[in-house]
Design a protein around this motif. Sequence first.
Motif, PDB file in Angstrom:
ATOM      1  N   UNK A  98       0.814  -1.217   0.000  1.00 30.11           N
ATOM      2  CA  UNK A  98       0.000   0.000   0.000  1.00 30.11           C
ATOM      3  C   UNK A  98       0.850   1.272   0.000  1.00 30.11           C
ATOM      4  N   UNK A  99       2.112   1.156   0.419  1.00 34.10           N
ATOM      5  CA  UNK A  99       2.998   2.327   0.411  1.00 34.10           C
ATOM      6  C   UNK A  99       3.635   2.546  -0.960  1.00 34.10           C
ATOM      7  N   UNK A 100       3.534   1.541  -1.840  1.00 35.05           N
ATOM      8  CA  UNK A 100       4.155   1.644  -3.155  1.00 35.05           C
ATOM      9  C   UNK A 100       3.151   1.752  -4.298  1.00 35.05           C
ATOM     10  N   UNK A 101       1.927   1.322  -4.063  1.00 28.53           N
ATOM     11  CA  UNK A 101       0.938   1.318  -5.139  1.00 28.53           C
ATOM     12  C   UNK A 101      -0.413   1.764  -4.605  1.00 28.53           C
ATOM     13  N   UNK A 102      -1.372   1.890  -5.499  1.00 31.98           N
ATOM     14  CA  UNK A 102      -2.695   2.370  -5.126  1.00 31.98           C
ATOM     15  C   UNK A 102      -3.487   1.304  -4.383  1.00 31.98           C
ATOM     16  N   UNK A 103      -4.356   1.756  -3.498  1.00 33.37           N
ATOM     17  CA  UNK A 103      -5.207   0.823  -2.762  1.00 33.37           C
ATOM     18  C   UNK A 103      -6.083   0.032  -3.728  1.00 33.37           C
ATOM     19  N   UNK A 104      -6.485   0.680  -4.838  1.00 31.36           N
ATOM     20  CA  UNK A 104      -7.308  -0.001  -5.845  1.00 31.36           C
ATOM     21  C   UNK A 104      -6.553  -1.188  -6.439  1.00 31.36           C
ATOM     22  N   UNK A 105      -5.269  -0.991  -6.730  1.00 31.20           N
ATOM     23  CA  UNK A 105      -4.451  -2.084  -7.252  1.00 31.20           C
ATOM     24  C   UNK A 105      -4.397  -3.246  -6.271  1.00 31.20           C
ATOM     25  N   UNK A 106      -4.139  -2.923  -5.000  1.00 27.18           N
ATOM     26  CA  UNK A 106      -4.025  -3.957  -3.970  1.00 27.18           C
ATOM     27  C   UNK A 106      -5.337  -4.712  -3.830  1.00 27.18           C
ATOM     28  N   UNK A 107      -6.467  -3.982  -3.852  1.00 26.20           N
ATOM     29  CA  UNK A 107      -7.775  -4.612  -3.716  1.00 26.20           C
ATOM     30  C   UNK A 107      -8.047  -5.628  -4.799  1.00 26.20           C
ATOM     31  N   UNK A 108      -7.668  -5.298  -6.028  1.00 29.42           N
ATOM     32  CA  UNK A 108      -7.885  -6.218  -7.143  1.00 29.42           C
ATOM     33  C   UNK A 108      -6.922  -7.401  -7.071  1.00 29.42           C
ATOM     34  N   UNK A 109      -5.638  -7.111  -6.840  1.00 31.74           N
ATOM     35  CA  UNK A 109      -4.618  -8.160  -6.887  1.00 31.74           C
ATOM     36  C   UNK A 109      -4.785  -9.169  -5.753  1.00 31.74           C
ATOM     37  N   UNK A 110      -5.096  -8.686  -4.552  1.00 35.38           N
ATOM     38  CA  UNK A 110      -5.280  -9.588  -3.412  1.00 35.38           C
ATOM     39  C   UNK A 110      -6.410 -10.582  -3.681  1.00 35.38           C
ATOM     40  N   UNK A 111      -7.392 -10.152  -4.453  1.00 36.36           N
ATOM     41  CA  UNK A 111      -8.546 -11.013  -4.725  1.00 36.36           C
ATOM     42  C   UNK A 111      -8.223 -12.160  -5.673  1.00 36.36           C
ATOM     43  N   UNK A 112      -6.979 -12.223  -6.141  1.00 36.31           N
ATOM     44  CA  UNK A 112      -6.539 -13.354  -6.964  1.00 36.31           C
ATOM     45  C   UNK A 112      -6.279 -14.585  -6.080  1.00 36.31           C
TER      46      UNK A 112
ATOM     47  N   UNK B 158       6.670  -2.524  -8.188  1.00 35.25           N
ATOM     48  CA  UNK B 158       7.108  -2.972  -6.858  1.00 35.25           C
ATOM     49  C   UNK B 158       5.907  -3.273  -5.963  1.00 35.25           C
ATOM     50  N   UNK B 159       4.984  -2.326  -5.852  1.00 37.26           N
ATOM     51  CA  UNK B 159       3.815  -2.505  -4.992  1.00 37.26           C
ATOM     52  C   UNK B 159       2.890  -3.593  -5.497  1.00 37.26           C
ATOM     53  N   UNK B 160       2.691  -3.654  -6.814  1.00 33.98           N
ATOM     54  CA  UNK B 160       1.800  -4.656  -7.393  1.00 33.98           C
ATOM     55  C   UNK B 160       2.359  -6.070  -7.192  1.00 33.98           C
ATOM     56  N   UNK B 161       3.679  -6.203  -7.318  1.00 35.23           N
ATOM     57  CA  UNK B 161       4.303  -7.511  -7.100  1.00 35.23           C
ATOM     58  C   UNK B 161       4.167  -7.940  -5.641  1.00 35.23           C
ATOM     59  N   UNK B 162       4.325  -6.994  -4.716  1.00 33.62           N
ATOM     60  CA  UNK B 162       4.166  -7.308  -3.294  1.00 33.62           C
ATOM     61  C   UNK B 162       2.734  -7.748  -2.991  1.00 33.62           C
ATOM     62  N   UNK B 163       1.751  -7.089  -3.625  1.00 33.15           N
ATOM     63  CA  UNK B 163       0.349  -7.474  -3.433  1.00 33.15           C
ATOM     64  C   UNK B 163       0.096  -8.873  -3.989  1.00 33.15           C
TER      65      UNK B 163
END
Length: 298
Positions: A88-102, A150-155
């Motif tokens: 969340x410190x590297x990417x948007x919360x929207x990105x994290x919300x979508x990616x985590x749902x994988x 970076x943030x998307x990969x972490x998510x």
Amino acid sequence: MLSNSTAGHLTALFSVAVWGTTFISTKILLAAFQPVEILFFRFVLGVIALLLVCPRRLRGTSKSQELTFAAAGLCGICLYYLLENIALTYTLAANVGVIISVAPFFTAILSHLFLREEKPQAHFFCGFVVAMAGIFLISCNGSKLELNPAGDLLALLAALVWAFYSVLTKKISLYGYPTILTTRRIFAYGILFMLPALFIFDFQLDLARFTTPVYLFNIIFLGLGASALCFVTWNFAVKLLGAVKTSIYIYMVPVITVITSVLILHEQITVMAAAGTVLTLSGLLLSESKLFWSKESK
């Protein structure tokens, strides 16, 4: 009396219903606490609560079983939340919300490889695509997703370690120990693995912050509700339904978040969010439908 299947679905739904509201408590606490501090306090409180509810010790475990508990604590308690918070410190919360749902997709693959008892058919993946489309609409909600490698990969790694946690808890459920005791053991290992991160992220004990009622209430909610209670109910659902079917309920988290935002924060629901909610629920129902699962699946 409820059947095992019904009980499993209800406890999974209850877990995600609570987890979907935790963003409010976390948002409030972030005004005075670092993410790692919130994480540490909530799970320490969770361990204490589970100890009070069931004081007896978990005995008779083998070395291999303890390693499985440790792996579950590392994945589901330590790595998942740290990766998500750092993402969340590297990417948007929207990105994290979508990616985590994988995560349910990863869970299906890992379950097939390691458990060999849950075999989702094509309609599981159709449901996954429909749900992800809905989650995409909810997360965007008028804004665009932006690639932040970076943030998307972490998510994505967070989603993967949660899938490992789901598979590990299914394996743990086969040991036959009480769910409260196994959850407490997992928490203990998670906190142990979390200790190095406390030094890295400049953890401050500073318990005086809890003299502020709003901070105290919200950490209690996260510790007792979202951690102690919901991890027990989630692990219980995994025991009854299996890792794959339970993980599908992760799709519900952004839906609950939207509903909570409307009811508690009085935010206006947009057409995009409403459409996303409908798609997500449709995807969940499609993936969960017994008509689309093999007889060997659980």
